[in-house]
Design a protein around this motif. Sequence first.
Motif: not given
Length: 439
Positions: A322-324, A389-400, A419-432
């Motif tokens: 997933t491109v973030v 953000i659009k220029s990056t082609g990302a599906q997810v933007v992380a910001t804290a 676009l999914r906009v999330v806190h970086p910690v949410t992505l880490l919690a999901e990975a755990y």
Amino acid sequence: MAPHSHLKDLDYSVVQQCMHCGLCLPTCPTYDATKVERNSPRGRISLMRAIADGQLEATKTFADEMYFCLGCLACQTACPAGVNYAELFEHARAEAEQSGTLDSPKRSCIRGFTLRWLFMDLRRLRFVSRVVRLYQRLGVQSLVRRSGILKLFPRRLRELEAMTPEIQSRFSAELIAPLTPAAGQKKFRVAMLTGCAQDPIFSNVNRDTVEVLARNGCEVWTPPAQSCCGSLHAHNGEWVLAQALARRNIDQFPPAEFDAIITNAGGCGSHLKHFAKLLADDPNYRDRAKLWDKKVKDIHEWLMEIGLQSLPSEADRRVGPTVVTYHDSCHLCHGQKITVQPRQLLRTIPGLKLVDLPESSWCCGSAGIYNLTQPEMANELLRRKLAHIKSTGAQVVATANPGCLLQIINGARAEGIPLRVVHPVTLLAEAYRNESTPT
Ligand code: SF4
Ligand code: SF4
């Protein structure tokens, strides 16, 4: 006796630091938009110094200028002379408030309701949030939006309605136990600040933060009765209220009892780390405030300091990456100088490909309540951010930072950007969580 003046009473070594080199000018979003010297850091500091020197009164023009400034602190990062713009800015806004030049019944009413009532006791904020949640869940909001009735209201009111954040079905105290034990061996005892607006709007981020902390050997204290950190008050000229909230936070979380006091909001962290300055004249709190400043840690900073628990390697993932991309919250990067750790954290997550965001540290226009008070400038900054953000082609933007999260969520929705906009910690919690889910 002459009335107290925030700028005249400020340490003169802070007031006279600027050497007028102009190196900060290209980094200032308001100067970039207008090319007017008064709208630049150098211009604003000159106005502040003129007041401190007694050469200028705090007029309405001065007050307007201080509220046109985003308080993004990009100038502070750029400044080779080490100008403490954060301190100047807070005192300048307090000076503007003290002058009373912006006073009007409507403004006093709004400030009285928000700064002096709603955010001084979070039970009130939760009550109001529950009312908004009912309005949203009972379908009244979508009915109002579909009915076209909003067209009868002034444009500004329609814009504000569109910005109403979605209230979570459960707040932090309903998602997080007051004490969460460490998963495995306990290495640290930490306290977790659940924030003010963060609680009803992003309680899921608070839950994810606690999960990640526990997973990394922290016993986490999250008492349900917490207070606003006061950054909203300090940035809007309410110095005395900001001091009262700082004292309350210190009482609620005695710093000597914890290895760290954790915040996951960039804007709050930047303020929370300076209680010693705020309470420097208070003999009862001065020493505890110094210890407090040392103990406050942004979540990314803390996790990198203690060493993040590893995740399965990139080779173990079963789906394509997933491109973030990562947007730096102003007060996390310019206020706290935390830029590397969130990116390090994101790079440890399998299945994510981190791509650079052009102008990642350029303000998104949220800036506390700036998007409410200066909508035109805020929207211009948001458009610029979304284009990058659009220029990056990302599906997810992380910001804290909750303000940045909301601003980008609202902007993407308005422009129809998936676009999914999330806190970086949410992505880490999901990975755990994925790691512990059997496949
Ligand atoms: S805080 Fe931001 S908007 Fe204000 S002067 Fe500095 S760079 Fe410009
Ligand atoms: S604030 Fe710093 S960078 Fe800007 S003009 Fe003054 S000394 Fe130069």
